[in-house]
Design a protein around this motif. Structure first.
Motif, PDB file in Angstrom:
ATOM      1  N   ALA A 195       0.868  -1.167   0.000  1.00  0.00           N
ATOM      2  CA  ALA A 195       0.000   0.000   0.000  1.00  0.00           C
ATOM      3  C   ALA A 195       0.908   1.221   0.000  1.00  0.00           C
ATOM      4  O   ALA A 195       1.864   1.297   0.780  1.00  0.00           O
ATOM      5  CB  ALA A 195      -0.899   0.016   1.226  1.00  0.00           C
ATOM      6  N   ILE A 196       0.623   2.158  -0.885  1.00  0.00           N
ATOM      7  CA  ILE A 196       1.369   3.400  -0.962  1.00  0.00           C
ATOM      8  C   ILE A 196       0.395   4.517  -0.607  1.00  0.00           C
ATOM      9  O   ILE A 196      -0.655   4.651  -1.235  1.00  0.00           O
ATOM     10  CB  ILE A 196       1.951   3.634  -2.374  1.00  0.00           C
ATOM     11  CG1 ILE A 196       2.696   2.386  -2.885  1.00  0.00           C
ATOM     12  CG2 ILE A 196       2.835   4.873  -2.382  1.00  0.00           C
ATOM     13  CD1 ILE A 196       3.883   1.960  -2.076  1.00  0.00           C
ATOM     14  N   VAL A 197       0.741   5.287   0.407  1.00  0.00           N
ATOM     15  CA  VAL A 197      -0.161   6.306   0.934  1.00  0.00           C
ATOM     16  C   VAL A 197       0.482   7.676   0.788  1.00  0.00           C
ATOM     17  O   VAL A 197       1.641   7.867   1.152  1.00  0.00           O
ATOM     18  CB  VAL A 197      -0.477   6.028   2.420  1.00  0.00           C
ATOM     19  CG1 VAL A 197      -1.373   7.097   3.005  1.00  0.00           C
ATOM     20  CG2 VAL A 197      -1.092   4.645   2.585  1.00  0.00           C
ATOM     21  N   ILE A 210       1.969  -5.368   3.034  1.00  0.00           N
ATOM     22  CA  ILE A 210       0.753  -5.944   3.585  1.00  0.00           C
ATOM     23  C   ILE A 210       0.961  -7.446   3.710  1.00  0.00           C
ATOM     24  O   ILE A 210       1.224  -8.124   2.712  1.00  0.00           O
ATOM     25  CB  ILE A 210      -0.458  -5.642   2.693  1.00  0.00           C
ATOM     26  CG1 ILE A 210      -0.601  -4.129   2.540  1.00  0.00           C
ATOM     27  CG2 ILE A 210      -1.717  -6.268   3.266  1.00  0.00           C
ATOM     28  CD1 ILE A 210      -1.631  -3.704   1.541  1.00  0.00           C
ATOM     29  N   GLY A 211       0.871  -7.951   4.925  1.00  0.00           N
ATOM     30  CA  GLY A 211       1.076  -9.377   5.178  1.00  0.00           C
ATOM     31  C   GLY A 211      -0.129 -10.200   4.772  1.00  0.00           C
ATOM     32  O   GLY A 211      -1.202  -9.675   4.464  1.00  0.00           O
ATOM     33  N   THR A 212       0.026 -11.502   4.796  1.00  0.00           N
ATOM     34  CA  THR A 212      -1.053 -12.413   4.403  1.00  0.00           C
ATOM     35  C   THR A 212      -2.267 -12.296   5.317  1.00  0.00           C
ATOM     36  O   THR A 212      -3.377 -12.597   4.903  1.00  0.00           O
ATOM     37  CB  THR A 212      -0.565 -13.876   4.385  1.00  0.00           C
ATOM     38  OG1 THR A 212      -0.033 -14.185   5.676  1.00  0.00           O
ATOM     39  CG2 THR A 212       0.492 -14.088   3.328  1.00  0.00           C
ATOM     40  N   GLU A 213      -2.065 -11.834   6.544  1.00  0.00           N
ATOM     41  CA  GLU A 213      -3.173 -11.659   7.478  1.00  0.00           C
ATOM     42  C   GLU A 213      -3.810 -10.279   7.351  1.00  0.00           C
ATOM     43  O   GLU A 213      -4.747  -9.951   8.067  1.00  0.00           O
ATOM     44  CB  GLU A 213      -2.702 -11.893   8.913  1.00  0.00           C
ATOM     45  CG  GLU A 213      -1.786 -10.827   9.474  1.00  0.00           C
ATOM     46  CD  GLU A 213      -0.386 -10.752   8.874  1.00  0.00           C
ATOM     47  OE1 GLU A 213       0.222  -9.675   8.965  1.00  0.00           O
ATOM     48  OE2 GLU A 213       0.098 -11.753   8.316  1.00  0.00           O
ATOM     49  N   GLY A 214      -3.279  -9.444   6.436  1.00  0.00           N
ATOM     50  CA  GLY A 214      -3.840  -8.117   6.198  1.00  0.00           C
ATOM     51  C   GLY A 214      -3.205  -7.003   7.008  1.00  0.00           C
ATOM     52  O   GLY A 214      -3.533  -5.842   6.820  1.00  0.00           O
ATOM     53  N   LYS A 215      -2.276  -7.346   7.894  1.00  0.00           N
ATOM     54  CA  LYS A 215      -1.619  -6.318   8.697  1.00  0.00           C
ATOM     55  C   LYS A 215      -0.559  -5.603   7.867  1.00  0.00           C
ATOM     56  O   LYS A 215       0.083  -6.197   7.011  1.00  0.00           O
ATOM     57  CB  LYS A 215      -0.972  -6.935   9.934  1.00  0.00           C
ATOM     58  CG  LYS A 215      -1.977  -7.466  10.908  1.00  0.00           C
ATOM     59  CD  LYS A 215      -1.299  -8.004  12.150  1.00  0.00           C
ATOM     60  CE  LYS A 215      -2.319  -8.558  13.117  1.00  0.00           C
ATOM     61  NZ  LYS A 215      -1.672  -9.103  14.312  1.00  0.00           N
ATOM     62  N   ARG A 216      -0.365  -4.333   8.181  1.00  0.00           N
ATOM     63  CA  ARG A 216       0.630  -3.513   7.483  1.00  0.00           C
ATOM     64  C   ARG A 216       1.860  -3.309   8.351  1.00  0.00           C
ATOM     65  O   ARG A 216       1.761  -3.219   9.565  1.00  0.00           O
ATOM     66  CB  ARG A 216       0.085  -2.110   7.224  1.00  0.00           C
ATOM     67  CG  ARG A 216      -1.100  -2.016   6.410  1.00  0.00           C
ATOM     68  CD  ARG A 216      -1.514  -0.560   6.401  1.00  0.00           C
ATOM     69  NE  ARG A 216      -2.667  -0.386   5.555  1.00  0.00           N
ATOM     70  CZ  ARG A 216      -2.865   0.648   4.801  1.00  0.00           C
ATOM     71  NH1 ARG A 216      -2.021   1.648   4.808  1.00  0.00           N
ATOM     72  NH2 ARG A 216      -3.923   0.733   4.043  1.00  0.00           N
ATOM     73  N   ARG A 217       2.986  -3.182   7.657  1.00  0.00           N
ATOM     74  CA  ARG A 217       4.192  -2.710   8.343  1.00  0.00           C
ATOM     75  C   ARG A 217       4.921  -1.790   7.398  1.00  0.00           C
ATOM     76  O   ARG A 217       4.860  -1.937   6.171  1.00  0.00           O
ATOM     77  CB  ARG A 217       5.073  -3.860   8.819  1.00  0.00           C
ATOM     78  CG  ARG A 217       5.690  -4.680   7.739  1.00  0.00           C
ATOM     79  CD  ARG A 217       6.538  -5.808   8.370  1.00  0.00           C
ATOM     80  NE  ARG A 217       6.882  -6.786   7.386  1.00  0.00           N
ATOM     81  CZ  ARG A 217       7.994  -6.731   6.628  1.00  0.00           C
ATOM     82  NH1 ARG A 217       8.847  -5.755   6.785  1.00  0.00           N
ATOM     83  NH2 ARG A 217       8.234  -7.678   5.747  1.00  0.00           N
ATOM     84  N   ARG A 218       5.584  -0.820   7.937  1.00  0.00           N
ATOM     85  CA  ARG A 218       6.285   0.184   7.143  1.00  0.00           C
ATOM     86  C   ARG A 218       7.352  -0.508   6.302  1.00  0.00           C
ATOM     87  O   ARG A 218       8.111  -1.338   6.803  1.00  0.00           O
ATOM     88  CB  ARG A 218       6.908   1.214   8.072  1.00  0.00           C
ATOM     89  CG  ARG A 218       7.600   2.352   7.414  1.00  0.00           C
ATOM     90  CD  ARG A 218       6.612   3.445   7.072  1.00  0.00           C
ATOM     91  NE  ARG A 218       7.254   4.502   6.324  1.00  0.00           N
ATOM     92  CZ  ARG A 218       7.550   5.684   6.815  1.00  0.00           C
ATOM     93  NH1 ARG A 218       7.262   5.985   8.062  1.00  0.00           N
ATOM     94  NH2 ARG A 218       8.132   6.580   6.055  1.00  0.00           N
TER      95      ARG A 218
END
Length: 72
Positions: free
Chosen positions: A15-17, A28-36
């Motif tokens: 995701a680019i914001v 974006i991980g397989t569980e939907g969580k984001r990390r920088r």
């Protein structure tokens, strides 16, 4: 409200914001969580140039199964 663009970058979802401080990239991980993400996108890159920028940056990750960057 910040702009958000999602891409499949040779098999990795990102995701680019666009925020007040510029572009911020997230994995974006397989569980939907984001990390920088550990890379920066220069402020002068326009939204319609993001896909090409990501392709140029990560082209070495391309494979026959995943040859392109795709907008999600």
């Amino acid at each position: 409200m910040p702009e958000e663009y999602r891409f499949d970058v040779f098999g990795r979802q990102m995701a680019i914001v666009r925020s007040e401080s510029g572009w911020v990239a997230y994995l974006i991980g397989t569980e939907g969580k984001r990390r920088r993400a550990a890379f920066e996108i220069p402020d002068f890159i326009a939204a319609d140039e993001l896909m090409q920028y990501l392709d140029d940056l990560f082209h070495e990750d391309a494979s026959p199964q995943r040859p392109t960057v795709e907008r999600l």
